[in-house]
Write an enzyme that holds these catalytic residues in place. Structure first.
Site, PDB file in Angstrom:
ATOM      1  N   ALA A  67     -34.377  75.386 101.007  1.00 41.82           N
ATOM      2  CA  ALA A  67     -34.501  73.920 101.005  1.00 41.82           C
ATOM      3  C   ALA A  67     -33.104  73.309 101.061  1.00 41.82           C
ATOM      4  CB  ALA A  67     -35.291  73.418  99.798  1.00 41.82           C
TER       5      ALA A  67
ATOM      6  N   GLU B 126     -27.117  68.895 101.951  1.00 41.49           N
ATOM      7  CA  GLU B 126     -25.676  68.775 102.131  1.00 41.49           C
ATOM      8  C   GLU B 126     -24.889  69.469 101.002  1.00 41.49           C
ATOM      9  OE1 GLU B 126     -23.886  67.832 104.593  1.00 41.49           O
ATOM     10  OE2 GLU B 126     -21.944  67.701 103.549  1.00 41.49           O
TER      11      GLU B 126
ATOM     12  N   HIS C  36     -25.655  72.307  99.507  1.00 39.24           N
ATOM     13  CA  HIS C  36     -25.518  73.715  99.905  1.00 39.24           C
ATOM     14  C   HIS C  36     -24.493  73.859 101.036  1.00 39.24           C
ATOM     15  CE1 HIS C  36     -29.813  73.613  98.389  1.00 39.24           C
ATOM     16  NE2 HIS C  36     -29.349  74.640  97.707  1.00 39.24           N
TER      17      HIS C  36
ATOM     18  N   GLN D 174     -37.044  82.894  87.300  1.00 38.62           N
ATOM     19  CA  GLN D 174     -36.261  81.861  86.618  1.00 38.62           C
ATOM     20  C   GLN D 174     -37.020  80.550  86.475  1.00 38.62           C
ATOM     21  OE1 GLN D 174     -33.214  81.939  89.806  1.00 38.62           O
ATOM     22  NE2 GLN D 174     -33.058  79.737  89.501  1.00 38.62           N
TER      23      GLN D 174
ATOM     24  N   GLY E 109     -22.344  76.062  92.773  1.00 37.69           N
ATOM     25  CA  GLY E 109     -22.086  74.638  92.650  1.00 37.69           C
ATOM     26  C   GLY E 109     -21.892  74.206  91.207  1.00 37.69           C
TER      27      GLY E 109
ATOM     28  N   LYS F 168     -22.758  71.526  90.075  1.00 40.39           N
ATOM     29  CA  LYS F 168     -23.973  70.797  89.676  1.00 40.39           C
ATOM     30  C   LYS F 168     -24.748  71.587  88.626  1.00 40.39           C
ATOM     31  CE  LYS F 168     -28.172  68.731  90.739  1.00 40.39           C
ATOM     32  NZ  LYS F 168     -29.044  69.837  90.524  1.00 40.39           N
ATOM     33  N   ASP F 169     -24.769  72.914  88.778  1.00 42.40           N
ATOM     34  CA  ASP F 169     -25.453  73.785  87.820  1.00 42.40           C
ATOM     35  C   ASP F 169     -24.395  74.436  86.930  1.00 42.40           C
ATOM     36  OD1 ASP F 169     -28.382  73.736  88.819  1.00 42.40           O
ATOM     37  OD2 ASP F 169     -27.197  74.023  90.626  1.00 42.40           O
TER      38      ASP F 169
ATOM     39  N   GLN G 259     -25.328  77.361  84.675  1.00 46.28           N
ATOM     40  CA  GLN G 259     -25.547  78.560  85.491  1.00 46.28           C
ATOM     41  C   GLN G 259     -24.198  79.209  85.824  1.00 46.28           C
ATOM     42  OE1 GLN G 259     -28.557  78.882  88.778  1.00 46.28           O
ATOM     43  NE2 GLN G 259     -26.799  78.433  90.061  1.00 46.28           N
TER      44      GLN G 259
ATOM     45  N   SER H 282     -32.473  69.825  95.819  1.00 49.85           N
ATOM     46  CA  SER H 282     -33.706  70.047  96.586  1.00 49.85           C
ATOM     47  C   SER H 282     -34.858  69.263  95.975  1.00 49.85           C
ATOM     48  CB  SER H 282     -34.046  71.536  96.607  1.00 49.85           C
ATOM     49  OG  SER H 282     -32.936  72.282  97.062  1.00 49.85           O
TER      50      SER H 282
HETATM   51  P1  AMP Z   1     -30.245  76.222  94.586  1.00 50.06           P
HETATM   52  O1  AMP Z   1     -30.736  76.452  95.977  1.00 50.06           O
HETATM   53  O2  AMP Z   1     -30.687  74.926  93.990  1.00 50.06           O
HETATM   54  O3  AMP Z   1     -30.453  77.408  93.680  1.00 50.06           O
HETATM   55  O4  AMP Z   1     -28.677  76.075  94.725  1.00 50.06           O
HETATM   56  C1  AMP Z   1     -27.906  77.051  95.354  1.00 50.06           C
HETATM   57  C2  AMP Z   1     -26.466  76.792  95.047  1.00 50.06           C
HETATM   58  O5  AMP Z   1     -26.115  75.508  95.543  1.00 50.06           O
HETATM   59  C3  AMP Z   1     -26.170  76.788  93.545  1.00 50.06           C
HETATM   60  O6  AMP Z   1     -24.924  77.414  93.312  1.00 50.06           O
HETATM   61  C4  AMP Z   1     -26.119  75.316  93.221  1.00 50.06           C
HETATM   62  O7  AMP Z   1     -25.295  75.010  92.116  1.00 50.06           O
HETATM   63  C5  AMP Z   1     -25.517  74.766  94.510  1.00 50.06           C
HETATM   64  N1  AMP Z   1     -25.825  73.340  94.629  1.00 50.06           N
HETATM   65  C6  AMP Z   1     -27.045  72.756  94.589  1.00 50.06           C
HETATM   66  N2  AMP Z   1     -26.912  71.412  94.668  1.00 50.06           N
HETATM   67  C7  AMP Z   1     -25.584  71.166  94.747  1.00 50.06           C
HETATM   68  C8  AMP Z   1     -24.804  69.971  94.829  1.00 50.06           C
HETATM   69  N3  AMP Z   1     -25.364  68.766  94.855  1.00 50.06           N
HETATM   70  N4  AMP Z   1     -23.460  70.094  94.892  1.00 50.06           N
HETATM   71  C9  AMP Z   1     -22.863  71.312  94.843  1.00 50.06           C
HETATM   72  N5  AMP Z   1     -23.546  72.473  94.771  1.00 50.06           N
HETATM   73  C10 AMP Z   1     -24.884  72.399  94.721  1.00 50.06           C
END
Ligand code: AMP
Length: 281
Positions: free
Chosen positions: A30, A33, A35, A59, A147, A149-150, A153, A186
């Site tokens: 999903a 920007e 990612h 998770q 990221g 953002k997490d 994590q 997402s």
């Molecule tokens: P996810 O697909 O949500 O598991 O995210 C995959 C990676 O993308 C993880 O390392 C997230 O922290 C990073 N990520 C998701 N959203 C953002 C964002 N807005 N800014 C920076 N990194 C992000």
């Protein structure tokens, strides 16, 4: 760009590329920007870029959240190709968790047990730690991109990489935001127009805390009250507004060095998180 579904095929694809550096960007698909910023950072620094797409069932604490998680593989592959990804690893669940799977990587302490670990349950970061360990062992990258953002994590992954001695550099990319400040996620796709407006209170509250700290307010409880004022009007079902050490996630009472301010809450049925570091780099 090639797409592989098994660890054996991933290793075969990477073997001839090991003379150069390999960067891994783990995702649950999903793609948005946010990612893409990780993919660009990896593309700029590494000879080979690997992106994984795996919606990791272990998770998710809520089956409904797992079932509702967007799955958009065709669009994700188009984004990956446009960003110059070399190899996409998109395994089925049975490839990651074969019959008889019985091993869990579990990080202990506040870094994994508080905030997201408390709200989503112990299994959340166990699931994250286990799948990230498996992805790192499958790809054996030189650099792995995550990221900010997490943030929790990231802290859990840094801990497990250090503790297990995994030979990878963890690279953290800044949170990517829409023009109005909303952290890209997402899950934002699930917000109604009204909910999206209300969700903006989360990034506004973080900005308010940043401004108040810069203006000289140092006590966490006073700063938290400023955030709560901003959040109150937005009808967000708040889970936490926390001030913690960015590495250990131990709570901090006063800003005296870098402090992570983290917020989680639900807007309608959508759970959102965001964070910012105040008090220095
Ligand atoms: P996810 O697909 O949500 O598991 O995210 C995959 C990676 O993308 C993880 O390392 C997230 O922290 C990073 N990520 C998701 N959203 C953002 C964002 N807005 N800014 C920076 N990194 C992000």
């Amino acid at each position: 760009m090639i797409v592989v579904r098994t660890v054996a095929d991933l290793r075969a694809a990477l073997q001839p590329r090991r003379d150069g550096s390999i960067g891994l960007v783990p995702t649950m698909g999903a793609l948005h920007e946010g990612h893409a910023t990780l993919l660009r950072a990896a593309r700029a620094a590494c000879d080979t870029v690997v992106m994984s797409i795996f919606v990791n069932p272990t998770q998710f604490d809520e089956q409904a959240d797992l079932a509702a998680y967007p799955r958009t593989e065709d669009a994700d592959l188009a984004v990956a190709a446009a960003e110059g990804v070399d190899v996409v690893f998109a395994p089925e669940a049975a490839e990651v968790y074969p019959a008889g799977f019985a091993t869990t990587v579990s990080v202990a302490g506040p870094v994994a047990e508080t905030l997201e670990g408390a709200e989503r349950g112990r299994g959340h970061f166990d699931g994250v730690a286990t799948v990230v360990t498996k992805l790192l062992l499958a790809a054996l990258p030189d650099h792995a991109y995550f990221g900010a953002k997490d943030a929790q994590q990231v802290a859990v992954i840094r801990r497990l990489v250090a503790d297990l001695g995994l030979p990878v550099e963890v690279v953290v990319c800044p949170t990517s935001r829409d023009a109005d400040g909303l952290a890209r996620s997402s899950r934002n796709a699930r917000l109604s127009p009204d909910e999206r407006v209300r969700a903006l209170a989360i990034s506004r509250a973080l900005q308010e805390v940043t401004d108040a700290e810069a203006a000289g307010i140092r006590r966490s409880d006073a700063l938290r009250d400023r955030a709560l004022d901003v959040l109150a009007a937005a009808l967000i079902e708040l889970e936490y507004v926390a001030f913690v050490d960015p590495v250990t996630f131990a709570p901090v009472a006063a800003i005296d060095g870098p402090v992570l301010v983290a917020i989680a809450g639900r807007v309608g049925s959508t759970r959102l998180i965001d964070n910012i570091v105040i008090g220095g780099a």
